[in-house]
Design a protein around this motif. Structure first.
Motif, mmCIF file in Angstrom:
data_model
loop_
_atom_site.group_PDB
_atom_site.id
_atom_site.type_symbol
_atom_site.label_atom_id
_atom_site.label_comp_id
_atom_site.label_asym_id
_atom_site.label_seq_id
_atom_site.Cartn_x
_atom_site.Cartn_y
_atom_site.Cartn_z
ATOM 1 N N MET A 1 0.607 -1.702 0.218
ATOM 2 C CA MET A 1 0.516 -0.487 -0.076
ATOM 3 C C MET A 1 0.988 1.243 0.241
ATOM 4 O O MET A 1 1.542 1.813 1.040
ATOM 5 C CB MET A 1 -1.022 0.193 1.301
ATOM 6 N N THR A 2 0.937 1.743 -0.350
ATOM 7 C CA THR A 2 1.332 2.991 -1.112
ATOM 8 C C THR A 2 0.807 4.059 -0.267
ATOM 9 O O THR A 2 -0.058 4.187 -1.221
ATOM 10 C CB THR A 2 2.238 3.492 -2.818
ATOM 11 N N PRO A 3 1.214 5.796 -0.827
ATOM 12 C CA PRO A 3 -0.018 6.361 0.186
ATOM 13 C C PRO A 3 -0.634 6.634 -1.649
ATOM 14 O O PRO A 3 -1.477 6.790 -0.273
ATOM 15 C CB PRO A 3 0.907 7.672 0.730
ATOM 16 N N PRO A 4 -0.173 7.490 -1.894
ATOM 17 C CA PRO A 4 -0.915 7.569 -3.435
ATOM 18 C C PRO A 4 -2.324 6.614 -3.871
ATOM 19 O O PRO A 4 -3.732 6.353 -3.930
ATOM 20 C CB PRO A 4 -0.158 7.292 -4.911
ATOM 21 N N VAL A 5 -2.276 5.172 -3.585
ATOM 22 C CA VAL A 5 -2.584 4.311 -3.686
ATOM 23 C C VAL A 5 -4.112 4.276 -2.227
ATOM 24 O O VAL A 5 -5.325 4.419 -1.995
ATOM 25 C CB VAL A 5 -2.315 2.827 -3.610
ATOM 26 N N MET A 6 -3.072 4.536 -1.152
ATOM 27 C CA MET A 6 -4.293 4.447 -0.716
ATOM 28 C C MET A 6 -4.999 5.522 -0.604
ATOM 29 O O MET A 6 -6.702 5.788 0.211
ATOM 30 C CB MET A 6 -3.133 3.931 1.476
ATOM 31 N N MET A 7 -4.644 6.764 -0.949
ATOM 32 C CA MET A 7 -5.703 8.017 -0.641
ATOM 33 C C MET A 7 -6.841 7.973 -1.776
ATOM 34 O O MET A 7 -7.806 8.321 -1.267
ATOM 35 C CB MET A 7 -4.782 9.266 -1.524
ATOM 36 N N ALA A 8 -6.498 7.189 -2.797
ATOM 37 C CA ALA A 8 -7.492 7.031 -3.726
ATOM 38 C C ALA A 8 -8.171 6.213 -3.138
ATOM 39 O O ALA A 8 -9.924 6.672 -3.376
ATOM 40 C CB ALA A 8 -6.431 6.322 -4.852
ATOM 41 N N MET A 9 -7.757 5.456 -2.644
ATOM 42 C CA MET A 9 -8.653 4.188 -2.166
ATOM 43 C C MET A 9 -10.165 5.100 -1.228
ATOM 44 O O MET A 9 -10.839 5.037 -1.006
ATOM 45 C CB MET A 9 -7.704 3.430 -0.937
ATOM 46 N N LEU A 10 -9.038 5.992 0.274
ATOM 47 C CA LEU A 10 -9.731 6.490 0.993
ATOM 48 C C LEU A 10 -11.068 7.919 0.497
ATOM 49 O O LEU A 10 -12.242 7.321 0.440
ATOM 50 C CB LEU A 10 -9.121 7.281 1.715
ATOM 51 N N ASP A 11 -10.698 8.053 -0.735
ATOM 52 C CA ASP A 11 -11.696 9.067 -1.686
ATOM 53 C C ASP A 11 -13.045 8.332 -1.666
ATOM 54 O O ASP A 11 -13.933 8.538 -1.769
ATOM 55 C CB ASP A 11 -11.023 9.375 -2.656
ATOM 56 N N ARG B 1 -21.663 8.799 7.713
ATOM 57 C CA ARG B 1 -21.328 9.755 8.299
ATOM 58 C C ARG B 1 -19.592 10.076 9.116
ATOM 59 O O ARG B 1 -18.622 10.225 8.870
ATOM 60 C CB ARG B 1 -22.278 10.721 8.832
ATOM 61 N N ALA B 2 -19.653 8.541 10.201
ATOM 62 C CA ALA B 2 -18.892 8.282 11.450
ATOM 63 C C ALA B 2 -17.783 7.809 10.101
ATOM 64 O O ALA B 2 -16.347 7.994 10.413
ATOM 65 C CB ALA B 2 -19.123 7.724 11.936
ATOM 66 N N CYS B 3 -18.056 7.150 8.998
ATOM 67 C CA CYS B 3 -16.792 6.366 8.750
ATOM 68 C C CYS B 3 -16.346 7.215 7.409
ATOM 69 O O CYS B 3 -15.297 7.248 7.657
ATOM 70 C CB CYS B 3 -17.425 4.950 7.694
ATOM 71 N N MET B 4 -17.048 8.195 7.385
ATOM 72 C CA MET B 4 -16.516 9.137 5.896
ATOM 73 C C MET B 4 -15.412 10.018 7.148
ATOM 74 O O MET B 4 -14.613 10.262 6.618
ATOM 75 C CB MET B 4 -17.386 10.150 5.576
ATOM 76 N N ASP B 5 -16.191 10.380 8.130
ATOM 77 C CA ASP B 5 -15.197 11.368 9.088
ATOM 78 C C ASP B 5 -13.893 10.824 9.125
ATOM 79 O O ASP B 5 -12.417 11.487 8.637
ATOM 80 C CB ASP B 5 -15.285 11.873 10.657
ATOM 81 N N ALA B 6 -14.273 9.803 9.523
ATOM 82 C CA ALA B 6 -12.335 8.298 9.988
ATOM 83 C C ALA B 6 -11.931 8.593 8.704
ATOM 84 O O ALA B 6 -10.634 8.538 8.683
ATOM 85 C CB ALA B 6 -12.966 7.166 10.131
ATOM 86 N N CYS B 7 -12.326 8.576 7.549
ATOM 87 C CA CYS B 7 -11.512 8.770 6.433
ATOM 88 C C CYS B 7 -10.249 9.242 6.491
ATOM 89 O O CYS B 7 -9.579 9.352 5.706
ATOM 90 C CB CYS B 7 -12.125 7.702 4.644
ATOM 91 N N ALA C 1 -9.577 11.411 8.036
ATOM 92 C CA ALA C 1 -8.892 11.602 8.900
ATOM 93 C C ALA C 1 -8.091 11.019 9.197
ATOM 94 O O ALA C 1 -6.632 10.813 8.879
ATOM 95 C CB ALA C 1 -8.929 11.393 11.094
ATOM 96 N N MET C 2 -8.136 9.638 8.642
ATOM 97 C CA MET C 2 -6.920 9.407 7.713
ATOM 98 C C MET C 2 -5.798 9.477 6.620
ATOM 99 O O MET C 2 -4.740 9.469 6.427
ATOM 100 C CB MET C 2 -7.635 7.558 7.373
ATOM 101 N N LYS C 3 -6.630 10.373 5.880
ATOM 102 C CA LYS C 3 -6.065 11.135 5.392
ATOM 103 C C LYS C 3 -5.861 12.027 5.193
ATOM 104 O O LYS C 3 -4.199 12.739 5.126
ATOM 105 C CB LYS C 3 -7.072 11.976 3.682
ATOM 106 N N ASP C 4 -6.114 13.177 6.564
ATOM 107 C CA ASP C 4 -5.030 14.280 6.738
ATOM 108 C C ASP C 4 -3.383 13.302 8.029
ATOM 109 O O ASP C 4 -2.879 13.938 7.157
ATOM 110 C CB ASP C 4 -5.899 14.727 7.492
ATOM 111 N N ALA C 5 -4.277 12.338 7.670
ATOM 112 C CA ALA C 5 -2.608 11.684 9.141
ATOM 113 C C ALA C 5 -1.571 11.012 7.569
ATOM 114 O O ALA C 5 -0.605 11.514 8.420
ATOM 115 C CB ALA C 5 -3.012 10.407 9.349
ATOM 116 N N ILE C 6 -2.440 11.055 6.646
ATOM 117 C CA ILE C 6 -1.120 9.622 6.078
ATOM 118 C C ILE C 6 -0.510 11.376 4.712
ATOM 119 O O ILE C 6 0.764 11.687 4.324
ATOM 120 C CB ILE C 6 -1.689 8.982 4.379
ATOM 121 N N ALA C 7 -1.402 12.132 5.016
ATOM 122 C CA ALA C 7 -0.341 13.210 4.100
ATOM 123 C C ALA C 7 0.089 14.777 4.565
ATOM 124 O O ALA C 7 1.067 15.874 4.560
ATOM 125 C CB ALA C 7 -1.717 14.315 3.587
#
Length: 130
Positions: free
Chosen positions: A75-85, A115-121, A123-129
């Motif tokens: 899992m590279t950060p770009p792939v993870m970001m795309a999946m989170l999106d 909504r809770a899952c979206m918020d968690a995703c 937050a995960m994107k923010d942490a990765i970035a």
């Protein structure tokens, strides 16, 4: 998902050192709520038929996201970001559809979980970035 699996996923050995962690319980709650909502909408027949596929698509995306996040490699950060999106987009679409049925308690439960899952995703994107 049973409690033993949730405990194993939260175990420090299952997380990558220095990598942000996702709240898998929130994601599993979203999967469960979407599955319950899809079943309820299918039973209600025609009036909620647009909701059922949105719920199943969201549950499938969250399930795929969770399985991918449990892999320690590949899992590279770009792939993870795309999946989170993609997960955020599916949760948003499901939440929007369920919100149209505000008189249905199951749809409202599903919308809250999305909504809770979206918020968690997010937050995960923010942490990765970071």
């Amino acid at each position: 998902m049973d409690s033993m699996m949730m405990d194993a996923m939260s175990d420090e050995a299952m997380t990558m050192r220095g990598a942000p962690a996702m709240d898998m319980e929130l994601m599993q709650a979203c999967i469960d709520a979407c599955s319950a909502c899809e079943q309820a909408c299918t039973i209600c027949a025609t009036q909620l038929m647009s909701c059922a596929p949105a719920c199943m698509n969201c549950a499938d995306m969250c399930s795929t996201m969770m399985r991918s996040m449990l892999r320690m490699q590949g899992m590279t950060p770009p792939v993870m970001m795309a999946m989170l999106d993609a997960c955020i987009a599916m949760c948003q679409q499901c939440m929007d559809e369920c919100m149209e049925h505000s008189d249905n308690a199951v749809c409202m439960m599903c919308a809250q979980s999305c909504r809770a899952c979206m918020d968690a995703c997010m937050a995960m994107k923010d942490a990765i970035a970071a």
